[in-house]
Write a protein that holds these residues in place. Structure first.
Motif, short mmCIF file in Angstrom:
data_model
loop_
_atom_site.label_atom_id
_atom_site.label_comp_id
_atom_site.label_asym_id
_atom_site.label_seq_id
_atom_site.Cartn_x
_atom_site.Cartn_y
_atom_site.Cartn_z
N ASN A 388 0.82 -1.23 0.00
CA ASN A 388 0.00 0.00 0.00
C ASN A 388 0.85 1.28 0.00
O ASN A 388 0.40 2.34 0.42
CB ASN A 388 -0.94 0.01 1.21
CG ASN A 388 -0.17 0.13 2.53
OD1 ASN A 388 1.02 -0.20 2.57
ND2 ASN A 388 -0.84 0.58 3.58
N TYR A 389 2.11 1.18 -0.48
CA TYR A 389 3.03 2.32 -0.45
C TYR A 389 2.40 3.59 -1.00
O TYR A 389 2.50 4.67 -0.40
CB TYR A 389 4.32 2.00 -1.24
CG TYR A 389 5.26 3.18 -1.35
CD1 TYR A 389 6.09 3.55 -0.29
CD2 TYR A 389 5.30 3.95 -2.51
CE1 TYR A 389 6.94 4.64 -0.40
CE2 TYR A 389 6.15 5.05 -2.63
CZ TYR A 389 6.96 5.39 -1.57
OH TYR A 389 7.79 6.48 -1.67
N TYR A 390 1.71 3.48 -2.11
CA TYR A 390 1.17 4.68 -2.76
C TYR A 390 -0.06 5.25 -2.06
O TYR A 390 -0.52 6.33 -2.41
CB TYR A 390 0.88 4.40 -4.24
CG TYR A 390 2.17 4.46 -5.06
CD1 TYR A 390 2.74 5.67 -5.40
CD2 TYR A 390 2.83 3.29 -5.42
CE1 TYR A 390 3.93 5.73 -6.12
CE2 TYR A 390 4.03 3.34 -6.14
CZ TYR A 390 4.56 4.56 -6.48
OH TYR A 390 5.75 4.63 -7.18
N GLU A 391 -0.59 4.53 -1.06
CA GLU A 391 -1.70 5.10 -0.27
C GLU A 391 -1.19 5.73 1.02
O GLU A 391 -1.96 6.34 1.77
CB GLU A 391 -2.72 4.00 0.10
CG GLU A 391 -3.63 3.58 -1.04
CD GLU A 391 -3.26 2.24 -1.64
OE1 GLU A 391 -3.28 1.24 -0.90
OE2 GLU A 391 -2.94 2.21 -2.84
N LEU A 392 0.10 5.58 1.32
CA LEU A 392 0.64 6.10 2.59
C LEU A 392 0.75 7.62 2.56
O LEU A 392 0.80 8.24 1.50
CB LEU A 392 2.04 5.50 2.83
CG LEU A 392 2.15 3.98 2.97
CD1 LEU A 392 3.61 3.59 3.15
CD2 LEU A 392 1.32 3.47 4.15
N THR A 393 0.82 8.21 3.75
CA THR A 393 1.08 9.65 3.86
C THR A 393 2.55 9.89 3.50
O THR A 393 3.36 8.95 3.46
CB THR A 393 0.86 10.17 5.29
OG1 THR A 393 1.81 9.52 6.16
CG2 THR A 393 -0.56 9.87 5.77
N GLU A 394 2.89 11.16 3.28
CA GLU A 394 4.28 11.49 2.95
C GLU A 394 5.23 11.03 4.05
O GLU A 394 6.28 10.44 3.79
CB GLU A 394 4.42 13.00 2.71
CG GLU A 394 5.79 13.38 2.17
CD GLU A 394 5.92 14.87 1.88
OE1 GLU A 394 6.12 15.23 0.71
OE2 GLU A 394 5.82 15.66 2.83
#
Length: 861
Positions: A388-394
């Motif tokens: 889910n890397y691309y759904e994580l916060t910065e």
């Protein structure tokens, strides 16, 4: 002894000589030129008279044909136009060579801004110790780029060099020979150069100009400021982009990157070999002759017999030279010590790398590459990145990136861009192993928009099995919004433990690049310059807060619209709130040949940059501080200029005008540089993808120079209308930064010529748009003259003004021909059955005249 004023020195040594040698050129018997030398002055007069009468380029051309050709035959007209273009191209070369020859006479090499001037001022002010301390910690880095802003092939550059020498020596026979050679040498390349060709062309300047100039300057400082003590700090550094700059250039491959790095190493070893050969003839003493012969042999084998093998290490070379120096001092009365020290200085300056090869890529490319890397690890090692890397916060992404480890290899990827990006990181390692760490240790991210851009790039570097990379990641902030947010982006990086550890490993030094060219394209002249100034102040403050030494690297071009003009004045005006321990600038195209093309001009301009740093931090360190009131006025001016520029840029006719009325589309067809004229491959023109060079260049070809002034007049007029003129006048009188900004804008105005395109005001589609530009030009000119208290533009730089006027007169026929050709192309395209063959001929005329017009603009730098 009385010294003539600069303008008189210019008139005697440039203008008079040009008139003499041009008359020699006219009499040379060329088959291809025929009676062109007689006809061209007549055509120039017809152009000047015609534009005064408000005639169109078409009317001027037709009048000339009837009066002097006694014919309206189109083929005869076209033949003559091509001959005129060929002739004018060579007149420009002649003028370049004469200006280069006269450079040390017109410019006082020992005057203001010189090393001698710095030393004498420090002595007079009792600031000698302060100057020594400053020079132990300050550097000037000139980074040569292959951006296509000059179109001379190598053979012509060679002729300019030889012609300059002959003119300086008043060798009339040699001058006639070279002018004859010039007349028979082609100016046009049939094929685009590849990045390696561009690198080879620029390495000529490294070998023949920067190499001797750098050691001369350091030697002077060593003897006269450091009292004979060896200077540990390099002071002068060289950078290099051809072969490493991948941004928008698909022709830069890993193979070319490595090939360029090898060429740089071979070139510097060749320079050392040639110097050792010269020394061998002098150091013929007992105990020294054997050592110098041994050095000569090892360097010779490394340069001429090597397939990449080096038969001497850098440490060995330094050790042997110091051994020789000690023997010469102790046993041979320091005979020829100066020549020996010159070589030692160069070895210390340039090692085995000569110039640092920077790697650069665009953040948008990195986004796609990183996604490919993410997909690769999802298939092969899911522990590196969570699904889910691309759904994580910065912040969560930062944590993941901080711990990412791997052994990436470019060969593992099918996508060409991903493979080449990873290979470029691996190439840095290879270059460092061969040339030393300075050979390639900077990775620049252009169009950097976030801290994530930097973190993902650093993670990719670390993922190539490089736990502690000896490479600096340099974000390049270009748009107005990114410049505004740049200090927040850097704070996120400074406070990230992994990035902070990386910085500590790199000596707590962070280089940040700021783009003048794209900044002006995005936000207009005032907003771009003010945004960069503010960004530098905010970045300095945030870096000091976290004990990071920030170094600013300015992406500057030749004309004022791209950050050029009186560059050294900008650096002298920055004040103590902007970190200025190193001046780093890109130097490109005609800026290289005009500012650094000869030993005299290179020394003069390097010394001026060094002097700017000294002026700012030693002599005037408490000056040049903008007060809150000054900043408020600057802010208001830039906002007003920005509003005016944005409304102009968003005008529905803006892009169509550039596409249909300018030479923009012809830049892509020229064989002048390996890099495409826009970043994307789409057929339609997207303003974001348009490169700054063809953008600024197209306005320059129209002689409208919009990026260098548009919005300045509107901003100043508001203060005039509201009765607050005294505020901007006070800012101009008291701020060197603001004064330099407006003086450079005056240069853009001085190089504009609206009668050339005045016919456009009657165009049904673009008449109103042209009038809009012309009105802003008139307003800006009136108000800049008012604020400067001048009657004419650039009257405080009479020699620069005179140079521009002569160049503009030389190219006036060329500009007229170009506009006539563009008009004919539009006419032919509107016909029921367009004559494609004839259209191609006129397109060739447009491109050929584009070359000459650009080459003539070298004094915009």
């Amino acid at each position: 002894m009385y010294t003539l004023p600069k303008i008189e020195r210019f008139n005697q040594n440039v203008l008079s000589k040009y008139n003499i040698y041009n008359s020699v050129f006219i009499t040379l018997p060329f088959d291809s030129i025929d009676n062109t030398g007689v006809m061209l002055p007549l055509f120039t007069d017809v152009c000047e008279t015609g534009f005064k009468k408000q005639e169109t380029p078409k009317e001027i051309m037709e009048f000339f044909s009837k009066k002097y050709l006694h014919s309206t035959n189109e083929k005869e007209q076209i033949d003559l136009m091509f001959r005129f273009i060929q002739y004018i191209e060579r007149q420009i070369v002649l003028f370049d060579a004469i200006e280069d020859a006269a450079f040390p006479v017109v410019n006082n090499m020992e005057g203001r801004g010189s090393l001698r001037d710095i030393k004498e001022k420090a002595d007079a002010r009792g600031a000698k110790e302060e100057l020594v301390a400053f020079l132990k910690d300050f550097n000037v880095r000139t980074v040569l780029t292959a951006h296509p802003t000059q179109f001379y092939p190598g053979a012509v550059l060679g002729i300019i060099n030889d012609l300059t020498k002959a003119i300086r020596e008043n060798d009339l026979l040699r001058i006639k020979q070279l002018l004859a050679q010039l007349g028979k040498t082609p100016f046009i390349k049939n094929e685009k150069p590849n990045p390696f060709d561009e690198a080879v062309s620029l390495i000529w300047y490294l070998e023949n100009v920067f190499y001797p100039t750098s050691s001369d300057m350091i030697h002077y400082l060593q003897k006269n400021v450091f009292q004979g003590e060896t200077v540990d700090n390099s002071i002068i550094k060289l950078g290099f982009w051809p072969g490493g700059d991948r941004d928008g250039n698909p022709f830069v491959t890993t193979e070319i990157t490595l090939k360029v790095a090898d060429r740089l190493r071979t070139s510097i070893l060749k320079c050392y070999y040639m110097e050792v050969r010269r020394l061998k003839r002098k150091l013929t003493f007992f105990n020294v002759d054997v050592l110098i012969a041994e050095l000569e042999d090892k360097l010779y084998r490394s340069v001429f017999y090597s397939q990449g093998d080096i038969f001497i290490t850098l440490d060995e070379l330094k050790s042997q030279l110091n051994k020789i120096k000690n023997i010469v001092v102790e046993q041979h009365e320091s005979l020829y010590l100066d020549e020996l020290e010159s070589l030692i200085i160069n070895v210390n300056l340039f090692g085995f790398y000569f110039a640092t090869l920077d790697i650069r890529q665009n953040s948008r490319i990195h986004d796609a590459v990183f996604r490919d890397v993410f997909d690769y690890y999802q298939k092969n090692d899911p522990s590196v990145f969570p699904k889910n890397y691309y759904e994580l916060t910065e912040a969560e992404k930062f944590d993941v990136l901080s711990n990412a480890k791997g052994n990436l290899n470019g060969a593992d990827f099918e996508d060409v861009m991903t493979r080449s990006t990873i290979e470029s990181i691996q190439a840095i390692k290879t270059i460092q192993a061969k040339n030393g760490e300075q050979g390639a240790n900077r990775y620049i991210i252009s169009n950097n928009e976030s801290a994530l851009n930097v973190m993902e790039t650093l993670a990719m570097i670390r993922l190539t099995d490089w736990e502690q990379p000896t490479v600096d990641v340099i974000p390049l902030f270009e748009s107005v919004d990114d410049l505004l947010d740049s200090h927040n982006i850097m704070e996120k990086l400074y406070t990230n433990p992994m990035y902070a550890a990386h910085l500590k490993n790199r000596g707590n030094i962070q280089t940040i690049m700021l783009g003048f060219s794209d900044g002006t394209k995005d936000g207009g002249y005032l907003m771009a310059n003010w945004s960069i100034y503010q960004a530098k102040e905010a970045l300095t403050a945030i870096s000091r807060k976290y004990d990071v030494e920030v170094i600013f690297f300015d992406g500057r071009g030749g004309p004022p619209a791209r950050g050029g003009g009186k560059t050294h004045k900008f650096y002298a005006s920055l004040g103590p709130n902007i970190e200025n321990k190193e001046i780093q600038i890109t130097v490109q195209g005609q800026t290289i040949s005009s500012n650094f093309g000869t030993l005299d001009s290179c020394r003069h301009n390097l010394e001026n940059l060094l002097s700017a740093g000294v002026t700012n931090q030693v002599f005037n360190k408490t000056n040049n501080i903008l007060s809150p009131e000054d900043k408020e006025v600057m802010g208001q001016l830039s906002e007003l200029g920005y509003e005016k520029y944005l409304s102009f840029k968003n005008h529905p006719k803006f892009i169509p005008y550039l596409e249909k009325m300018s030479t923009l589309k012809y830049y892509a067809k020229t064989n002048i540089g390996s890099r495409p004229s826009k970043r994307s491959k789409s057929a339609s023109l997207d303003f974001k993808d348009l490169r700054a060079i063809p953008f600024v260049g197209s306005w320059s070809q129209l002689k409208q120079n919009v990026p260098g002034f548009y919005g300045v007049g509107a901003a100043l007029r508001r203060f005039e209308e509201t009765g607050e003129w005294d505020k901007v006048q006070a800012l101009y009188d008291n701020s060197m930064f603001f004064r330099t900004l407006l003086e450079n804008s005056m240069m853009s105005l001085a190089k504009s010529f609206f009668p050339l395109t005045a016919y456009m005001k009657n165009d049904p589609e673009f008449g109103e748009f042209w009038q809009n530009i012309y009105d802003e030009f008139l307003d800006t000119k009136r108000l800049l003259l008012k604020i400067a208290g001048h009657k004419e533009l650039m009257e405080n730089y009479p020699d620069g003004k005179a140079s521009i006027e002569i160049r503009e007169r030389i190219v006036l026929p060329l500009l007229t021909i170009q506009q006539y050709a563009l008009l004919r192309i539009n006419e032919l395209n509107k016909a029921d059955k367009p004559d494609e063959a004839l259209i191609k001929v006129y397109e060739k005329i447009v491109m050929r005249s584009l070359f000459g017009n650009t080459n003539a603009s070298r004094n915009s730098a």
